[in-house]
Design a protein around this motif. Sequence first.
Motif, PDB file in Angstrom:
ATOM      1  N   ASN A  91       0.541   4.220  -2.737  1.00 17.11           N
ATOM      2  CA  ASN A  91       0.236   5.585  -2.302  1.00 17.11           C
ATOM      3  C   ASN A  91       1.287   6.576  -2.780  1.00 17.11           C
ATOM      4  O   ASN A  91       0.967   7.712  -3.139  1.00 17.11           O
TER       5      ASN A  91
ATOM      6  N   PRO B  31       0.808  -1.219   0.000  1.00 18.29           N
ATOM      7  CA  PRO B  31       0.000   0.000   0.000  1.00 18.29           C
ATOM      8  C   PRO B  31       0.850   1.282   0.000  1.00 18.29           C
ATOM      9  O   PRO B  31       0.472   2.259  -0.615  1.00 18.29           O
ATOM     10  N   ASP B  32       1.985   1.263   0.703  1.00 17.31           N
ATOM     11  CA  ASP B  32       2.821   2.464   0.763  1.00 17.31           C
ATOM     12  C   ASP B  32       3.360   2.836  -0.612  1.00 17.31           C
ATOM     13  O   ASP B  32       3.398   4.011  -0.976  1.00 17.31           O
TER      14      ASP B  32
ATOM     15  N   TYR C 263       0.538   9.679  -5.124  1.00 16.58           N
ATOM     16  CA  TYR C 263       0.949  11.006  -4.643  1.00 16.58           C
ATOM     17  C   TYR C 263       1.751  11.745  -5.724  1.00 16.58           C
ATOM     18  O   TYR C 263       1.481  12.909  -6.027  1.00 16.58           O
TER      19      TYR C 263
END
Length: 142
Positions: free
Chosen positions: A5, A1-2, A9
Motif C-alpha cells: 500500500n 499489505p502495508d 500510495y
Amino acid sequence: PDMANAIIYAKDRGVVVVVSAGNNGAAGVTIPGCMSPALTVGATDNGVLALFSGRGISVDITAPGVGVYSTWLDNSYMSLSGTSSATPVVAGVIALMKYKNPSASAFDIERVLLKTAKKVQEKDITDAETLLVNAHAAVRQI
C-alpha cells in the motif's frame, strides 16, 4: 499489505519507488522487489548479471553491483557488492532525469529508463532478458 500500500500510495503521487532485488540468486526476488509497482533493481558484474542477484520477471533493470565503493560508518571507504549497492545507481540516474526535466512523470521516467537500457547477459538463464541502466541515454532522452 502495508508495504504494498505504501508503494502504491507513493507511485500514485508521482514517485518512482526504487527497490533492490535481493541477493538470493536463482531463488528469486525478495520483498519489496517482488511487488509489481516497485522498480526492482538487480546487480551486474562487468556487464553480466551477478550470480548472487535476485532474478526473474520481477527484476525491471540492473546496475553495477559488484565492487562498488561507498562511504562507511567510520568515514572510510569500502568496496561493497549486492543489489543494495546497485539500487542507488538507478536512483541517482532518476534524480538526474528529474533534474533535467522536473515535469517528467513517474511513468515517463520509468518508460525512458527501460527504453534506453541495454540488454545484459545472464550466465545461468539463457532465455531471460535483463536490462542494464544507461544513464547517458536516459538523461539525454527525458
